[in-house]
Every structure is written in C-alpha cells, then in structure tokens.
Design an enzyme around this catalytic site. Structure first.
Site, PDB file in Angstrom:
ATOM      1  N   CYS A   1       0.653  -1.206   0.215  1.00 50.43           N
ATOM      2  CA  CYS A   1       0.536  -0.167   0.044  1.00 50.43           C
ATOM      3  C   CYS A   1       0.574   0.688  -0.372  1.00 50.43           C
ATOM      4  O   CYS A   1       2.161   1.337  -0.042  1.00 50.43           O
ATOM      5  CB  CYS A   1      -0.632  -0.382   1.513  1.00 50.43           C
TER       6      CYS A   1
ATOM      7  N   ARG B   1       1.598   1.919  -6.145  1.00 51.18           N
ATOM      8  CA  ARG B   1       2.102   0.647  -4.577  1.00 51.18           C
ATOM      9  C   ARG B   1       0.082  -0.036  -4.125  1.00 51.18           C
ATOM     10  O   ARG B   1      -0.177  -1.159  -3.479  1.00 51.18           O
ATOM     11  CB  ARG B   1       1.947   1.641  -2.876  1.00 51.18           C
TER      12      ARG B   1
ATOM     13  N   TRP C   1      -3.522  -1.373  -1.167  1.00 54.17           N
ATOM     14  CA  TRP C   1      -3.532  -2.497  -2.232  1.00 54.17           C
ATOM     15  C   TRP C   1      -4.264  -3.543  -1.173  1.00 54.17           C
ATOM     16  O   TRP C   1      -3.007  -4.503  -0.554  1.00 54.17           O
ATOM     17  CB  TRP C   1      -1.983  -3.286  -2.328  1.00 54.17           C
TER      18      TRP C   1
ATOM     19  N   ASN D   1       1.295   0.363   5.626  1.00 54.71           N
ATOM     20  CA  ASN D   1       1.596  -0.308   4.799  1.00 54.71           C
ATOM     21  C   ASN D   1       2.176  -2.073   5.603  1.00 54.71           C
ATOM     22  O   ASN D   1       3.413  -1.910   6.081  1.00 54.71           O
ATOM     23  CB  ASN D   1       2.244   0.283   3.770  1.00 54.71           C
ATOM     24  N   GLY D   2       1.945  -2.908   5.239  1.00 57.28           N
ATOM     25  CA  GLY D   2       2.308  -4.393   5.532  1.00 57.28           C
ATOM     26  C   GLY D   2       1.380  -4.937   6.303  1.00 57.28           C
ATOM     27  O   GLY D   2       0.338  -5.249   5.462  1.00 57.28           O
TER      28      GLY D   2
ATOM     29  N   GLU E   1       8.739 -20.811 -19.321  1.00 57.02           N
ATOM     30  CA  GLU E   1       8.541 -19.569 -18.650  1.00 57.02           C
ATOM     31  C   GLU E   1       9.693 -18.477 -19.773  1.00 57.02           C
ATOM     32  O   GLU E   1       9.064 -17.502 -19.758  1.00 57.02           O
ATOM     33  CB  GLU E   1       8.368 -19.904 -17.417  1.00 57.02           C
TER      34      GLU E   1
ATOM     35  N   LYS F   1       8.720 -15.168 -21.094  1.00 53.85           N
ATOM     36  CA  LYS F   1       9.329 -13.437 -20.827  1.00 53.85           C
ATOM     37  C   LYS F   1      10.159 -13.057 -22.199  1.00 53.85           C
ATOM     38  O   LYS F   1       9.861 -11.898 -23.527  1.00 53.85           O
ATOM     39  CB  LYS F   1      10.110 -13.857 -19.872  1.00 53.85           C
TER      40      LYS F   1
ATOM     41  N   GLU G   1       7.715 -12.104 -25.407  1.00 53.70           N
ATOM     42  CA  GLU G   1       7.043 -10.918 -25.225  1.00 53.70           C
ATOM     43  C   GLU G   1       7.215  -9.546 -25.127  1.00 53.70           C
ATOM     44  O   GLU G   1       6.565  -8.916 -25.257  1.00 53.70           O
ATOM     45  CB  GLU G   1       6.231 -11.668 -23.568  1.00 53.70           C
TER      46      GLU G   1
ATOM     47  N   HIS H   1      12.805 -35.376 -32.360  1.00 50.46           N
ATOM     48  CA  HIS H   1      11.902 -35.727 -32.945  1.00 50.46           C
ATOM     49  C   HIS H   1      11.337 -35.023 -33.727  1.00 50.46           C
ATOM     50  O   HIS H   1       9.449 -34.684 -33.969  1.00 50.46           O
ATOM     51  CB  HIS H   1      10.529 -36.382 -31.441  1.00 50.46           C
TER      52      HIS H   1
ATOM     53  N   LYS I   1      -2.078  -5.857 -19.661  1.00 47.88           N
ATOM     54  CA  LYS I   1      -1.759  -6.425 -18.561  1.00 47.88           C
ATOM     55  C   LYS I   1      -3.100  -7.388 -18.132  1.00 47.88           C
ATOM     56  O   LYS I   1      -2.687  -9.048 -17.505  1.00 47.88           O
ATOM     57  CB  LYS I   1      -1.698  -5.638 -17.486  1.00 47.88           C
TER      58      LYS I   1
END
Ligand code: M6R
Length: 609
Positions: A2, A27, A74, A100-101, A482, A486, A489, A505, A604
């Site tokens: 946050c 944040r 958040w 925040n936390g 992955e 990345k 992308e 193969h 996103k």
C-alpha cells in the site's frame, strides 16, 4: 503493498496528501483515505475505488487543516471496501493510523483487545495497531506507538495522528519502506520518495526498528529503546517518472528486483512455530485435503507455467495425479471432473476471462476451487471457495515476474502442506524443506547481485538473435516455457521451449551454427540425460548456454558458457533460475529498444476470451 503519506506544515494538508498519494497509486489503488485534524477533532474520509473518487469527495470540502495522513490501499486482509480502507481509528475516534505491511499475529492481538473491550469495525490486520496504540496511550503518542509496535509480528510502515496532540505525526517502520521529506517549515511522510518530490528533494530514509516524530519544530528519529538517532539527509536528483519506478528505467526491472521481498511477504506467517506449513483455508477442510485424489491446475500464460511446476512437485511428493492445463483449452475439452478432486486456478490479476470460466465450470461440476491470486477482491478471488494470496503487491509491467515467483512460493507451501496432511513425506523432511524455502528470498537477492552484470554483458552479445531456444527436463522444462515466453513477449525475438528429450523428434532440424540454445540443467537427477541433450545441440554447431546449480562442473565441459545460481535444493531451483531468464528478456529487449512495460498487442489483464 500500500502507499502511505503524511503532511505537517502551514499549507492545507488535504490537497497535498491527495497529490502525494497519486504518486503512490502504483503501490495500490483499490481504496483510499485521509485523516486530518480540524479544530482539535479527527476527521477521516475514505472510499473504496480509485483515488480520484476520494478526491471528488474530499477536495470540495476544503478542510483548513495543516496536518494529516493518507493511504492508498492494495488489499491483503479484508476485501476492498469503505470500512476496510485506511485510516483506521481507535474506539474513541481520537487516534487515526495508516499502515503498509502485514501483521502476522493480528488474530491473537485482536482477540486480546476485544477481551479488553475494544470494538473492531474492519476485517483488516491494521486495525489492531490503532487499538494497541489506544491501549498504551497515556498522553504521549510517541510512547504509545513505541509500546504498540513492540507487540507486532510482521511488517509495517505506519503513520499515526491523534486529536489530543494536534501538532504531531508519529511514524514507525519494520520491513516496509518509509521516508520523511524535509521541506522548508513543512514535513512529509511517504512510503516512497516519488510521493514527495514535488515538494522537497531532501529525504531521510527510515531503517527497520526506527520510529519518528514530526512536529512544527522538525523531525526526530529514535530507536525502539527511545534513543535519538542522527539521520543523514539524502538529496534526490531523479526526475519524477524515474522516481516512480524507484530509480529504475522500467517497472519490469523494478519488479524483478522486488522479488526477494515479494517472496518474503508471501512466505510470511505461513509456517508455525513447529516448523510446519499453515495455510489459511476457510471453506476447504483438512478432511477434504486428506481425501484428495486429484488436482487440476488451470491458468493462462505465466500463471500456467507456475501450475506446471505444481504438477511436477505435487505428483512427486504428494503422489496424487495432477493435471496442469491452459484455461482456454481446459474449458472447451469437456474435461472429466473426478470425485475428491480440487481445482487450483492461478491468476495475478484475478480477472483473466478463461481462468474465471474454468473456475465456474469446476464449481458447476461440484469441484471446489482454490485460487492463487494477487488481487484481493478480484472476480477469481471472490468466486473461489478459498484463496491463497500472493503478496507481490501491484504488478504493473505487462510481463509477469514477481507474481510468477510468488505463485511458485505458494505452490511450494501447498505441496508441503499436502505432504504433511497426507503423510507422504516424513515430518523431518518437510521441516527441512520449509527451512530451505525460508532462505529463498535471500538467495534471490544474491542471484540478482551476482548475475545481473553478467546477464547485461550476455544480452549485449546476443540481442540480435532471430531465434532462441530453451530446453530442459522435468522442472526445467516448465522453466524453459517461462523463459521463452518472457523473451518473446517483450523483445519480439522468436523463442521456443522444448522438453530436452524431444529435440531429436523434430526441433533438432532447426538448430544450426550460431543459434543460441539456453540449456537449463538444475535438476541433479536428470543431469546426465541433459548433458547428452546439450551434446546434441553442440553437434549441430549451435551455441549452448548453460544454467545450473553451483558445483555442477560437468556443464562447463559441454556448454559454451554457463551461469550458476547458488546451491539450493533442486526443487527450489526454478524460483531462483527464472530470475536470470527474466533479466535476459529484459536486457535483450532494452538493447533492441522495445517498449518493455507495454509490449505491442498485449494487455496486463486479459478480460476477454
Ligand atoms: O492475470 P493472470 O495471471 O491471470 O494473467 C495470465 C497471463 O495473461 C499472464 O501471465 C501473461 O502471460 C503475462 N503477460 C506473461 O508475462
């Protein structure tokens, strides 16, 4: 994650608090609030939704107050709502606090405080802090905060005001960022430097275990024992856009560097004093987990790759069949939903249309769903039977990085919990795995420190490649997928991942002189097989770039160059080795001048099918 702010000076506080919160919206942005002191009373205004909504409520009221605190949220504990938004107040409405936390021991503190007559309004962990401050308050806010934070386990950056001390803001921090901005006759509090740069460039950075007080005569910082500490003033030269990215040129690289903390936050509070895993299931019983016969991991893109890691791990250690499926395939292939099964959907945003549709399908077929999700209150989080949150904070770059490693952290914990419940691993072994997992955030920091310069150099040499191949076996195959995603992308380089044993193969015909092949070889029990595959690559004059665990000397003999990650248990190699792969994608894209945070044709959050 946050954002918190504070202001004390001679100007009207509210417009400054709102202005500064705008720079912290990265944040968190699911709700926001401010508290100001007006005529010796506390006024709190808060609202679910974006900061702009709060702005339309609070700005027309034109509060004359020159002291206040603010928050952009958040959600972690408790859905986004007016009640759960910060600031939170004590029972008498005299103390307001932003945080925040994550407070790990909030449930036991809440119980204790309720027992002492405190009334709670929200579902948040934060509210316990303000009631603790109230409990300790005897006319000195700084002393009350000092006593309160000593009772907290977890992470916090807090700012507190009291109508009984209308010219004072008290702050404290542990494991969450907090800075003070020193202006001319005015002082600022913020989670991050960009928030205050419009007003001052003179910054004090608070360290863990420090408390601060701000009054018209200036700022003072103390340790937990009350000794005053001298702070050095840092003069910031960044421009605002750079500062929002924490001094990094792109959100992606900032988020790559946030991974140690995201991993730490996601692990935090999920292991008991007995060294065993505790996951907070509300609707799925231990009995159901014990009787589990089958698991489905369903997700899209990077989140699907995390599910594949889950498949390998859970089949190996929990000994139940696991399917990992791409949501857009799963939902249209008329899947068989078996009795005593569970679906795990994985989604950073919690809004991916295909994943949501698969979730609904499972529920319609009587299968319960657990979400691994980063956004509290998102559709997937709301509709699932249970949610295991990742605490990565908002991920802004389109390329998913910290969300992926946090998803892996939850999957590791889930695998260990299932092995615990089903008794498929000895308790001592589970404890050993848990202790190794606890070290992963620090190892991630080391990987970043050790490998980033070498990856920058590597990227400068290879960014002109037309094709890059990624190969691996077992968990390294999931990792190859992955790594390739990345790279393609964000750099627009054609990148493909193959199970190393599959090369012969078909794909082997694509290899020729000079083609880079990233050979992931972190799985000790598959090393010999992998070395044979690397030899196949070399025999076609392609360039073999190895990634292995420190001490795997054999790789040097077969690869053109090798990058080593620190020694970890094989099962945790994926979460560590993905970091240099993310860095390769980032630095290659940078060399190619790509729009890294917003690659072409992508969004996103994919809320269409
Ligand atoms: O929000 P989600 O995790 O459900 O998103 C899934 C994919 O769209 C996402 O992981 C995508 O593949 C990323 N851009 C990859 O970096």
């Amino acid at each position: 994650m946050c954002g918190i702010v504070g202001y004390l000076g001679k100007k009207k506080a509210v417009p400054i608090l709102i202005d500064n919160l705008k720079r912290l919206e990265y944040r968190g942005y699911d709700s926001a609030g401010v508290a100001v002191i007006k005529d010796s009373t506390l006024v709190v205004e808060k609202s679910v939704g974006k900061l702009s909504k709060l702005e339309t409520i609070v700005i027309p009221k034109d509060y004359p107050s020159t002291i206040g605190i603010g928050h952009t949220r958040w959600a972690t504990h408790g859905k986004p709502s007016d009640i759960n938004a910060h600031p939170h107040m004590d029972c008498k409405g005299e103390i307001a606090l932003v945080h925040n936390g994550i407070i790990e021991n909030y449930l036991e503190l809440k119980e204790e405080l309720i027992g002492r007559g405190h009334r709670f309004l929200s579902e948040t962990d934060t509210e316990v802090i303000v009631h603790l401050v109230e409990e300790f308050y005897q006319g000195d806010l700084l002393e009350a905060v000092r006593s309160a934070v000593k009772r907290l386990e977890g992470s916090y950056a807090i700012a507190v005001v009291s109508s009984r001390e209308p010219e004072r803001i008290v702050v404290a921090r542990k494991d969450s960022p907090l800075i003070l901005g020193i202006g001319e006759g005015e002082y600022f509090v913020a989670s991050d430097i960009p928030a205050v740069l419009n007003y001052t460039r003179n910054i004090w950075i608070l360290e863990n275990g420090e408390l601060g007080e701000i009054s018209p005569s200036g700022c003072k910082v103390y340790d937990l024992e009350g000794n005053e500490k001298k702070k050095e003033t840092m003069v910031v030269s960044w421009d605002i856009s750079m500062a929002e990215k924490g001094g990094y040129p792109h959100f992606m690289i900032k988020e790559i560097h946030e991974q140690p903390n995201a991993l730490r936050e996601t692990f935090r509070g999920r292991v008991g004093v007995d060294g065993l895993v505790r996951l907070d299931f509300k609707n799925i019983t231990v009995e159901e987990l014990k009787n589990l016969k089958k698991l489905y991991f369903v997700a899209c893109g990077t989140a699907y790759h995390a599910g594949l890691v889950g498949k390998y791990l859970i089949e190996r250690f929990v000994r139940i069949p696991v399917e990992a499926d791409i949501a857009s395939e799963f939902r249209y292939r008329d899947p068989i939903f078996e009795k005593n099964s569970l679906m795990i959907v994985i989604s950073q945003s919690g809004e991916t249309a295909d994943t949501l549709a698969a979730l609904r399908m499972a529920k319609e077929n009587g299968v319960k769903v657990v979400a691994i999700c980063n956004v509290v209150g998102s559709s997937i989080a709301r509709e699932s039977d249970d949610v295991l949150y990742t605490y990565a904070g908002p991920e802004i770059a389109v390329a998913s990085t910290k969300a992926y490693t946090s998803q892996l952290m939850v999957i590791y914990l889930l695998m260990l919990l299932l092995a615990q419940i089903k008794g498929t691993l000895p308790i001592d072994k589970i404890k050993e795995f848990v202790e190794d997992l606890r070290k992963i955030p620090d190892i991630a920091t080391k990987v970043l420190e050790d490998l980033e310069p070498a990856i920058i150099d590597f990227s400068k040499r290879y960014y002109k490649a037309h094709d890059v191949f990624f190969i691996g076996r077992g968990l390294d195959y999931a990792l190859s997928l992955e790594g390739a995603l990345k790279l393609k992308e964000i750099s627009y380089i054609h990148a493909e991942a193959y199970a190393a044993g599959e090369l012969k193969h078909g794909p082997l015909s694509l290899l020729e002189e000079g083609v880079p092949v990233i050979c992931l070889a972190t799985q000790g029990y598959l090393l010999d097989k992998m070395i044979s595959n690397i030899k196949e690559v070399k025999a076609r004059e392609a360039i073999a770039i190895g990634f292995g665990i420190e001490g795997t000397e054999d790789l040097k003999d077969v690869c053109d160059e090798v990058f080593y990650v620190p020694k970890v248990n094989d099962i945790y190699a994926s979460v560590i080795t993905v970091i240099p792969l993310q860095l390769i994608a980032y630095y290659m894209a940078k060399e190619r001048g790509c729009d890294i945070d917003q690659p072409r044709n992508l969004a996103k959050s994919v809320t269409v099918e």
